[in-house]
Scaffold this motif. Structure first.
Motif, PDB file in Angstrom:
ATOM      1  N   ARG A   1       0.806  -1.228  -0.053  1.00 46.67           N
ATOM      2  CA  ARG A   1       0.066  -0.114   0.073  1.00 46.67           C
ATOM      3  C   ARG A   1       0.822   1.221   0.137  1.00 46.67           C
ATOM      4  O   ARG A   1       0.606   2.200  -0.665  1.00 46.67           O
ATOM      5  N   CYS A   2       1.945   1.176   0.537  1.00 44.02           N
ATOM      6  CA  CYS A   2       2.916   2.092   0.960  1.00 44.02           C
ATOM      7  C   CYS A   2       3.222   3.071  -0.685  1.00 44.02           C
ATOM      8  O   CYS A   2       3.564   2.143  -1.441  1.00 44.02           O
TER       9      CYS A   2
ATOM     10  N   ALA B   1       0.595   7.217  11.807  1.00 42.85           N
ATOM     11  CA  ALA B   1      -0.326   6.436  11.494  1.00 42.85           C
ATOM     12  C   ALA B   1      -1.606   7.230  10.813  1.00 42.85           C
ATOM     13  O   ALA B   1      -2.411   6.990   9.724  1.00 42.85           O
ATOM     14  N   ASP B   2      -2.151   8.274  11.609  1.00 43.25           N
ATOM     15  CA  ASP B   2      -3.169   9.071  11.311  1.00 43.25           C
ATOM     16  C   ASP B   2      -2.982   9.767  10.018  1.00 43.25           C
ATOM     17  O   ASP B   2      -4.098  10.030   9.224  1.00 43.25           O
ATOM     18  N   LEU B   3      -1.939  10.365   9.856  1.00 43.78           N
ATOM     19  CA  LEU B   3      -1.777  11.171   8.559  1.00 43.78           C
ATOM     20  C   LEU B   3      -1.368  10.275   7.401  1.00 43.78           C
ATOM     21  O   LEU B   3      -1.087  10.838   6.414  1.00 43.78           O
ATOM     22  N   CYS B   4      -0.971   9.082   7.555  1.00 41.08           N
ATOM     23  CA  CYS B   4      -0.452   8.300   6.181  1.00 41.08           C
ATOM     24  C   CYS B   4      -1.310   8.546   5.146  1.00 41.08           C
ATOM     25  O   CYS B   4      -2.606   8.093   5.391  1.00 41.08           O
ATOM     26  N   PRO B   5      -0.992   9.189   3.990  1.00 42.96           N
ATOM     27  CA  PRO B   5      -2.111   9.353   3.121  1.00 42.96           C
ATOM     28  C   PRO B   5      -2.960   8.029   2.482  1.00 42.96           C
ATOM     29  O   PRO B   5      -3.975   8.275   1.640  1.00 42.96           O
ATOM     30  N   VAL B   6      -2.259   6.951   2.524  1.00 38.78           N
ATOM     31  CA  VAL B   6      -2.780   5.841   2.170  1.00 38.78           C
ATOM     32  C   VAL B   6      -3.037   4.748   3.013  1.00 38.78           C
ATOM     33  O   VAL B   6      -3.465   3.748   2.832  1.00 38.78           O
ATOM     34  N   GLU B   7      -3.273   5.213   4.518  1.00 41.20           N
ATOM     35  CA  GLU B   7      -3.167   4.194   5.568  1.00 41.20           C
ATOM     36  C   GLU B   7      -2.669   2.941   5.420  1.00 41.20           C
ATOM     37  O   GLU B   7      -3.257   2.022   5.593  1.00 41.20           O
TER      38      GLU B   7
ATOM     39  N   GLN C   1      -3.824  17.372   5.130  1.00 42.14           N
ATOM     40  CA  GLN C   1      -3.624  15.881   4.854  1.00 42.14           C
ATOM     41  C   GLN C   1      -4.563  15.061   5.653  1.00 42.14           C
ATOM     42  O   GLN C   1      -5.213  14.103   5.031  1.00 42.14           O
TER      43      GLN C   1
ATOM     44  N   PRO D   1      -8.193   8.022   3.553  1.00 41.72           N
ATOM     45  CA  PRO D   1      -9.173   7.148   3.325  1.00 41.72           C
ATOM     46  C   PRO D   1     -10.269   7.214   4.324  1.00 41.72           C
ATOM     47  O   PRO D   1     -11.277   7.300   3.928  1.00 41.72           O
ATOM     48  N   ARG D   2      -9.992   7.227   5.753  1.00 33.78           N
ATOM     49  CA  ARG D   2     -11.040   7.249   6.636  1.00 33.78           C
ATOM     50  C   ARG D   2     -11.727   8.421   6.657  1.00 33.78           C
ATOM     51  O   ARG D   2     -13.017   8.591   6.736  1.00 33.78           O
TER      52      ARG D   2
ATOM     53  N   TRP E   1      -8.053   9.408  -2.745  1.00 38.06           N
ATOM     54  CA  TRP E   1      -9.501   8.751  -2.450  1.00 38.06           C
ATOM     55  C   TRP E   1     -10.623   9.716  -2.621  1.00 38.06           C
ATOM     56  O   TRP E   1     -11.627   8.832  -2.793  1.00 38.06           O
TER      57      TRP E   1
END
Lengths: 81, 406
Positions: free
Chosen positions: A18-19, A58-64, B99, B104-105, B359
């Motif tokens: 995913r990264c 983790a919260d800001l990772c653009p692709v989770e 951001q 996605p959430r 997204w």
């Protein structure tokens, strides 16, 4: 290991498929995350106690692609919402 | 650089985007930009990914005092205050102001509202009756409504947005003077919006990015204005383009397209799969050198795909070619919209400048295609593909109008 106590030990996981290599995580948590030569993020230590920094990463990772877990129980603590 | 594939040899009608052939990927090779500046053209999937993620290649150095000319005419992507043209810690600071709203959430929370907009547009489309122009009735208003709501632009004359957007992405459509005038007006609008939301904050994205910027500091007024304008344009143009071009394929005569349309309407998972393949396989426009956002500059010597690229070189990351790399996506002959993508496509880029709105775009496309197909399973083109009137002279290409019937 750390004197901080078992419940504060955290494990961070990166889904390397995913990264997309934005590196935003390494900016949020420079002690614990880095972009490797394959252009993907990876944890630089097996565990960490930097809860705020890792949660932000983790919260800001653009692709989770990042999740943070309690080392002891595996419970995910970030992202939550 | 790459040949303009958009016209038939006789100079006839423009070919639909889903029919365009991409350059065969190979090792990085030297080409020339329209300005005469040499450029390393990178086309293989792994090489393009590296060009976009390697810290030795960046955007800001494209605008350094010693940088060679990369643009013939001014465009919104050359703005030094743009999020796209800063790197490192400065880029992080600006990007972090928005951001959180685009993960996605966060985007998933918008789904019910987006679906209500889709339903409303479909109600109006059906009411207006067949035949209709699906661009005016669906693929333009959907992304415009979404970004307007997100930024709190309700009440703004949306034709002005379209006017500014067309000038921002112009290649040959407008003169330099017209572009400069439009960009100045657009910047004024963005600046006034920033002032107004600082004075009277609301629950919109502009207000929240201003609050975030005030909290962290280190983001200039010019960068904030540029960000707001960037969100307006990026927030609707590319989605509208992709949706229009997808419909040119899906509503055509190809039996595979008819089967796909059926399936897209049947379940959301199929719509999601089809959306990923549409995003990968249908380019946004004609030639590589029309997408300045894919340019980078080497700040140190770097090896890509076995080729040593000198420091100071301009590099073009051809995501269109990479998305068709036969090593990664074997060409099975024809478009299979439901083949799983084991390797994510590079349509939204990679690295620090990976598309902020990815997204949101995905959700609008999935929801738009699914509900349109579900509501109008018999939808089809009501004009020959060769008669389609295209938006031309811009960095992207899509139908200006698209006559459909059901």
């Amino acid at each position: 290991m750390s004197a901080a106590g078992p419940d504060l030990e955290l494990v961070v996981r990166v889904d390397q498929t995913r990264c997309v290599g934005t590196g935003h995580c390494a900016a949020s948590a420079p002690d614990d995350l880095a972009l490797g030569p394959n252009g993907r993020a990876y944890p630089t230590h097996p565990t960490s106690t930097a809860r705020d920094q890792l949660s932000e990463a983790a919260d800001l990772c653009p692709v989770e692609a990042i999740t943070v877990h309690l080392a002891r129980t595996g419970e995910q603590i970030a992202p939550l919402d | 650089m790459s040949a303009d594939q958009s016209q038939t040899p006789a100079g006839g009608p423009l070919i639909p985007l889903h029919c365009l052939q991409q350059a065969e990927p190979g090792p990085p090779r030297l080409a020339v930009l329209p300005t005469g500046t040499p450029v390393w053209l990178v086309t293989r999937h792994a090489d393009v990914r590296q060009a976009l993620t390697d810290p030795r290649l960046n955007r800001a150095s494209l605008y350094a005092p010693d940088a060679p000319a990369v643009s013939l005419i001014p465009n919104i992507l050359d703005d030094p205050d743009s999020l796209l043209n800063v790197d490192g810690a400065e880029h992080q600071r600006v990007r972090r102001t928005v951001q959180r709203a685009f993960t996605p959430r966060a985007i998933a929370r918008w789904r019910p509202w987006v679906e209500s907009v889709v339903d409303g547009l479909l109600d109006e489309l059906v009411e207006s009756g067949s035949p209709a122009d699906v661009i005016a009735g669906f693929s333009r208003p959907l992304p415009v409504a979404v970004i307007s709501r997100l930024l709190g632009l309700d009440g703004l004359d949306l034709r002005r947005l379209g006017h500014w957007s067309d000038h921002a992405l112009s290649t040959t459509a407008y003169t330099v003077e017209e572009i400069v005038t439009a960009m100045r007006e657009f910047g004024e609008f963005g600046y006034q919006l920033v002032l107004e939301r600082r004075k009277n904050p609301g629950d919109d994205l502009v207000s929240s990015l201003l609050a975030a910027a005030d909290e962290t500091g280190g983001v200039s007024e010019a960068q904030l204005t540029s960000l707001v304008c960037g969100l307006v344009v990026a927030g609707h143009e590319t989605t509208m383009t992709t949706l229009g071009n997808a419909l040119v394929y899906l509503l055509g005569d190809d039996p595979a397209a008819r089967t796909a349309w059926d399936r897209v309407g049947r379940d959301e998972e199929s719509a999601a799969q089809a959306t990923e393949q549409v995003l990968r396989s249908i380019p946004l426009g004609d030639a590589t050198d029309a997408l300045p956002g894919m340019l980078r500059r080497a700040v140190a010597e770097v090896e890509i795909g076995g080729v040593t690229i000198p420091a100071g070189s301009v590099v073009a990351a051809d995501t269109g070619a990479a998305n068709h790399d036969p090593e990664i996506y074997p060409d099975l002959g024809g478009i299979d919209l439901f083949a799983p993508l084991d390797t994510p496509s590079l349509t939204f880029g990679a690295g620090p400048h990976h598309c902020l709105g990815a997204w949101l775009a995905r959700m609008e496309l999935e929801s738009g295609l699914h509900h349109l197909a579900r509501r109008l399973p018999a939808l089809r083109l009501a004009e020959p593909v060769g008669a389609i009137e295209w938006r031309t002279g811009l960095m992207t290409r899509s139908p200006l109008t698209l006559r459909v019937a059901w």
